[in-house]
Enzyme design. Structure first.
Site, PDB file in Angstrom:
ATOM      1  N   GLY A 326      44.477  49.092  41.743  1.00  0.00           N
ATOM      2  CA  GLY A 326      42.853  49.463  41.753  1.00  0.00           C
ATOM      3  C   GLY A 326      42.137  48.739  40.949  1.00  0.00           C
ATOM      4  O   GLY A 326      42.403  47.639  40.488  1.00  0.00           O
ATOM      5  N   SER A 327      41.156  49.494  40.141  1.00  0.00           N
ATOM      6  CA  SER A 327      40.185  49.039  39.337  1.00  0.00           C
ATOM      7  C   SER A 327      40.916  48.594  37.977  1.00  0.00           C
ATOM      8  O   SER A 327      40.327  47.678  37.228  1.00  0.00           O
ATOM      9  CB  SER A 327      39.265  49.723  38.908  1.00  0.00           C
ATOM     10  OG  SER A 327      38.272  49.979  40.246  1.00  0.00           O
ATOM     11  N   THR A 328      42.096  48.879  37.705  1.00  0.00           N
ATOM     12  CA  THR A 328      42.823  48.536  36.281  1.00  0.00           C
ATOM     13  C   THR A 328      43.018  47.171  36.619  1.00  0.00           C
ATOM     14  O   THR A 328      43.608  46.217  35.694  1.00  0.00           O
ATOM     15  CB  THR A 328      43.904  49.389  36.302  1.00  0.00           C
ATOM     16  OG1 THR A 328      44.898  49.028  37.399  1.00  0.00           O
ATOM     17  CG2 THR A 328      43.924  50.711  36.060  1.00  0.00           C
ATOM     18  N   PHE A 329      43.046  46.324  37.834  1.00  0.00           N
ATOM     19  CA  PHE A 329      43.341  45.043  38.150  1.00  0.00           C
ATOM     20  C   PHE A 329      42.217  44.114  37.902  1.00  0.00           C
ATOM     21  O   PHE A 329      42.292  42.958  37.624  1.00  0.00           O
ATOM     22  CB  PHE A 329      43.705  44.981  39.558  1.00  0.00           C
ATOM     23  CG  PHE A 329      44.465  43.688  39.906  1.00  0.00           C
ATOM     24  CD1 PHE A 329      45.682  43.275  39.343  1.00  0.00           C
ATOM     25  CD2 PHE A 329      43.859  42.649  40.688  1.00  0.00           C
ATOM     26  CE1 PHE A 329      46.322  42.079  39.530  1.00  0.00           C
ATOM     27  CE2 PHE A 329      44.297  41.539  40.910  1.00  0.00           C
ATOM     28  CZ  PHE A 329      45.556  40.966  40.579  1.00  0.00           C
ATOM     29  N   LYS A 330      40.949  44.798  37.612  1.00  0.00           N
ATOM     30  CA  LYS A 330      39.801  43.979  37.278  1.00  0.00           C
ATOM     31  C   LYS A 330      39.937  43.110  36.130  1.00  0.00           C
ATOM     32  O   LYS A 330      39.309  41.758  36.247  1.00  0.00           O
ATOM     33  CB  LYS A 330      38.691  45.024  37.380  1.00  0.00           C
ATOM     34  CG  LYS A 330      38.202  45.594  38.703  1.00  0.00           C
ATOM     35  CD  LYS A 330      37.097  46.201  38.678  1.00  0.00           C
ATOM     36  CE  LYS A 330      36.695  46.961  40.087  1.00  0.00           C
ATOM     37  NZ  LYS A 330      35.699  48.156  40.079  1.00  0.00           N
TER      38      LYS A 330
END
Lengths: 647, 382
Positions: A326-330
């Site tokens: 999810g957004s932790t990959f951003k």
């Protein structure tokens, strides 16, 4: 009968002639026997003497004692404890039924125990001891020991069995041992003869399994003289075995226990890693289970309960489960774009709430859009469109290469069972594995950690630690073997521009310190302990157009199994990173609500090394936190009791 | 010559008979028996019980019987031959119907103080009756077919009864001993040649009959033959005995492993170590030297018998001595062949050494007859 002298003489001569013939034949045959005897006894003597020795002498293995496992502070995690069992030699018992009846009057024995003992006695040789009761309490053993004169053939015996003093906290890390199975034997080309000892225990899961060779030690042996039915007559000589090595792991039991208690029955996993050395300070998966049950041989019912639990207590979620990050990959997408130079930290992207790519609409989580966003706002408010735009500019290959550099989608060789390598997808991968061409939509999804991207909680922690330090720090679980510390080589540089990293860290700081940040509510206010992080919410399902129109998007309205996973990664302190933390709460809903508070509590606990002071928390949270702290303290075991000097 | 024809006055009388005993033979028999006591003491782990002590008592009794038999004139025993033969047959019949079963075969009658094996008695009485028969038969008629039939029937009746027990070893012993007496009496070579041819044919037939409805011998006997031919094929099953026995013998070497040091017998790897396989213990503990010594004693016993038979001009005596010598020879040669892997396991004890009451008593009784023939031999006759 009268005979003439002539007759008499001729018959006498006939007899004598033939007697000589017979006598000669007899002596000749005796000579033949003598030759045969000589052949066997003189010519082949060496060979037969060897065979006689083989008949006579039997090697018996002496099992070595298994190495202990300690945590980084010397707290015992796995040890051998004397276990008492009651054995019976049927030959000495005489009336076996009578002895068993007397024994069952003395110590608790179920009908099943007695039936099993009887059938085992029937099967084995009368002079061999049969185990009647295993893992008997000290009290029961004493009772039997005192009454041995009335119980012929019954002997209380001491053996060693594995014990995990704070088992549930380490079930997934240390694992457990169990009796050797055929599958264990099949795994080795030339299995250690020790494995053939009945009831011998080998590691089944976790470090116990991965470090089996180190922990097991080497068997000793004794040579015994046996008779033709295998009864031992005497011991000829013995060579003691080499005990297994002790292993110390990097985990801190205080923190590990705190983490387990903090997670409770939530289906979640947490990794706490030392940013500098890579030491895994806590690596916990919940719910957990008691490994001691497996050592004793778990009952079918207990096992079924664990197996059928929706929250999968048997799974080691920190390393074996791969989630869409999810957004932790951003951070990965952002760093890849910054490094490629396609965007600067202050360049902005307009977010109208969605982005149309080749005829398909990709939505931002915020329906109305964020407007113009730069790097810091995109991360702190977790704007999706900003990253769609970056991904279209750099392409999937660059993103995946950066993911692997940061430790996502690669295996870290942690000695725990079934470690996943996650996935940093490439065009080539999709063609090879899925047999389909990569489409641009896949890149867009990957940019925000959805679609094909998969990461384990461990990999997220590694990623965060690498972002925090700018070095390619690698996680490690084994601290020392037999008191010798394993060397940590110099950590290679990540080869990323320091300026870009600083910008990224600043943006992560904003996530949990800027008023607009998604994790602002979970901020730390103690100076020198402030954290930088990133929330993530990973979709378990695809939201259909119909659902979107009907407006059923609130997680709370969905069944547990279909809710989103909540994620949070962070490092702290911001200005001097010491630890990196990754939290994944399965089906927890939003990362900011479900995962970030847990990460904050764990971060503080780890940094203070104990229960943190309440003034580290924002004022309005303190009452709730105080209550939570008290609750957790009640659940924590007294770990210092199991500490012992490292041997 | 027959006893009717010479002067009995030349035969020693009263206590003087003792001086005329074949003392060398007595000494050799004692030596063989003492070897037995020594080995029985060893296999019971250095104890007189349960085997050595009863064996010594029986030997003492047997020597008494032997001397008593020796004192009685040989013609008395000759006249008793037919009776002895009949008694043997009756006893064999009793065993057939009322006998106790030991080791899967009906072989003995329990007399309380000892177990009597009528087949042991039969071996001797057949030899006695055949010797008496040829003593009576005019010499010219010896090879006449109708006069061949009589001894053949005398041999076959007990042979068949023993075979039914079933005791193949003793049956073969009776046949061979009987055949030997016939051969010595001067029966024409052609008969023996044809019997041998017939024997070969029978053996072929027995093997051909295997597995068919009319199978001639029992399955376990077939298995014994199989394992004899290839003991390695079943090292832990029926071949176990032969394999372990060879290991024991072989590990003895030149001088053996020392008295009571034989691991094979002490640790029970040897089957029947106190009876049929006692020779292996001797060979293991005293080596080649010990084994060859016992064999020498046996050969000397045979040689003394042959010499005594040849010197004796009485036809009955000569035939009897040679027949008994043959029986004795068959005992030890079959036993030794068996333990050395040269013959199938047929359950023949080592004479005077193996533990066993009736075998010892009957053997010593037989040697009493030999002594009697020796003491009462015709003297001074041309």
């Amino acid at each position: 009968m009268k005979r003439t002298p002539h007759e008499t003489n001729s018959s006498w001569r006939t007899i004598n002639r033939r007697a000589l013939l017979i006598g000669g034949a007899q002596v000749g045959f005796a000579g033949l026997l003598a030759l045969r005897m000589r052949h066997l006894q003189v010519d082949q003597a060496d060979q037969f003497r060897l065979l006689a020795e083989e008949n006579r002498i039997n090697m018996r293995l002496i099992p070595p004692s298994r190495g202990d496992i300690f945590d980084r502070n010397g707290v015992v995690l796995a040890e051998n404890e004397p276990s008492y069992r009651i054995t019976l030699v049927p030959e000495d018992a005489g009336d076996v039924d009578d002895v068993l009846a007397k024994l069952s009057a003395l110590v608790p024995m179920s009908e099943e125990d007695i039936a099993r003992a009887k059938s085992e006695i029937k099967r084995s040789a009368p002079f061999l001891p049969v185990t009647i009761l295993d893992r008997v309490t000290w009290d029961d053993v004493s009772k039997v020991a005192i009454n041995t004169p009335a119980l012929p053939g019954v002997t209380p015996e001491v053996g060693l069995s594995r014990k995990y003093p704070i088992g549930p906290y380490y079930a997934h890390v240390v694992g457990y041992v169990g009796p050797v199975s055929q599958r264990d034997l099949d795994r080795f080309e030339d299995p250690d003869p020790l494995l053939r000892i009945p009831r011998f225990q080998v590691g089944k899961v976790g470090i116990e399994q991965k470090y089996e060779d180190v922990l097991r030690g080497r068997a000793g042996a004794k040579r015994v003289e046996v008779n033709s039915i295998g009864r031992v007559m005497r011991e000829l000589d013995r060579r003691e075995g080499i005990p297994g090595s002790n292993i110390q792991i990097t985990v801190d039991s205080n923190l590990q226990a705190y983490v387990q208690a903090r997670l409770g029955e939530e289906s979640a996993s947490v990794v706490v890693m030392d940013c500098q050395s890579g030491d895994l300070l806590a690596i916990a998966s919940s719910p957990t289970y008691d490994p001691n049950k497996f050592v004793r041989g778990i009952s079918f019912n207990d096992y079924a309960i664990l197996r059928d639990n929706d929250r999968r207590p048997l799974a080691s979620k920190t390393v074996q489960d791969a989630y869409p990050p999810g957004s932790t990959f951003k951070m990965v997408t952002a760093l890849a774009a910054l490094e490629e130079g396609v965007i600067g930290p202050n360049d902005t992207v307009n977010c109208p709430g969605h982005l149309e790519v080749s005829g398909r609409k990709f939505h931002c989580w915020k329906r109305g859009g964020h407007g113009k966003v730069n790097l810091e706002r995109s991360l702190s408010e977790s704007c999706d469109v900003y990253y769609y735009d970056l991904a279209l500019k750099i392409g999937i290959e660059k993103i995946s290469a950066m993911a692997e550099r940061l430790g996502v989608g690669v295996s870290h060789d942690i000695p725990m069972s079934a470690e996943t390598s996650g996935l940093a997808p490439t065009k080539d991968w999709k063609r090879r594995v899925r047999d389909k061409d990569w489409v641009i939509g896949d890149t867009v999804n990957a940019s925000i950690g959805q679609g094909f991207v998969l990461s384990s909680p461990l990999q997220l922690a590694v990623m965060t630690a690498r972002l925090a330090t700018g070095t390619a720090v690698a996680p490690r679980l084994i601290k020392s073997i037999d008191g010798t510390d394993l060397l940590i080589g110099p950590t290679p540089d990540l080869n990323v521009s320091t300026k870009n990293l600083d910008e990224l860290r600043k943006a992560m700081y904003a996530v949990s310190n800027d008023r607009q940040g998604t994790a602002y509510r979970s901020r730390i206010i103690a100076e020198g302990f402030r954290m930088a992080g990133k929330t993530g919410t990973s979709q378990v399902r695809n939201i259909s157009e119909a659902e979107r129109r009907a407006g059923v998007t609130a997680n709370e309205d969905l069944p547990w199994k279909r809710r989103d996973h909540a994620l949070f990664v962070n490092f702290a302190p911001y200005d001097n990173p010491k630890i990196a933390v990754a939290v994944v709460v399965e089906h927890g809903g939003g990362g900011s609500a479900a995962a970030a508070p847990i990460a904050r509590d764990i971060t503080l606990q780890a940094l203070y090394g104990d229960t943190p002071p309440l003034d580290a928390y924002p004022a309005k949270d303190r009452d709730a936190i105080a209550q939570l702290q008290k609750q957790i303290q009640d659940m924590m075991p007294d770990i210092s009791a199991s500490r012992k000097d490292r041997a | 010559m027959s006893y009717l024809e010479y002067n009995v006055k030349t035969v020693p009388t009263g206590l003087r008979k003792i001086l005329h005993l074949n003392w060398a033979l007595v000494l050799l028999l004692t030596a063989a028996s003492c070897t037995g006591f020594l080995m029985l003491y060893s296999v019971s782990g250095g104890s007189f019980n349960p085997w050595a002590e009863p064996q010594i008592k029986r030997f003492a009794l047997g020597v008494g019987v032997m001397l008593c038999v020796a004192m009685v004139p040989i013609w008395f025993w000759r006249n008793l031959s037919a009776l002895a033969y009949l008694v043997s047959l009756v006893l064999l019949a009793i065993v057939e119907f009322f006998g106790a079963t030991g080791m899967g075969a009906q072989r003995w009658i329990d007399l309380g103080f000892m177990r009597l094996q009528p087949s042991e008695l039969a071996k001797i009485s057949v030899v006695m009756l055949l010797a008496a028969f040829y003593d009576w038969l005019p010499i010219q008629k010896t090879s006449k077919p109708q006069w061949i039939l009589v001894p053949v029937i005398i041999i076959l009746i007990p042979t068949i009864m023993v075979l039914k027990q079933p005791d193949l070893g003793t049956a073969i012993l009776i046949m061979l001993a009987g055949g030997t007496v016939m051969f010595l009496a001067g029966v024409h070579f052609a008969y023996f040649a044809s019997v041998i041819a017939l024997g070969v044919a029978t053996v072929t037939a027995i093997f051909k009959s295997r597995g068919t409805e009319w199978q001639l011998i029992k399955d376990y006997q077939f298995r014994r033959i199989d394992t004899f031919l290839d003991p390695a094929s079943d090292p832990l099953g029926a071949g176990y005995h032969i394999t372990q026995s060879k290991i024991a013998l072989g590990s003895g070497g030149w001088t053996g492993r020392g008295y009571m040091q034989g691991t094979q017998s002490r640790l029970n790897f040897l089957p029947e170590k106190h009876t049929d396989f006692i020779f292996t213990t001797l060979a293991e503990e005293f080596g080649f030297i010990g084994g060859i010594s016992l064999l020498m004693i046996y050969v000397l016993i045979i040689l003394f018998c042959v010499s005594s038979a040849m010197k004796n001009k009485d036809r009955f005596s000569s035939l009897l001595i040679m027949g008994i010598a043959m029986t004795f020879f068959l005992f030890f040669s079959v036993n030794m062949s068996m333990v050395m892997g040269l013959a199938p396991v047929v359950g023949v004890p080592l004479p005077l050494v193996s533990y066993g009451g009736s075998a010892m008593l009957v053997l010593l009784l037989a040697f009493g007859l030999v002594q009697s023939a020796h003491v009462h031999r015709p003297r001074g006759v041309k």
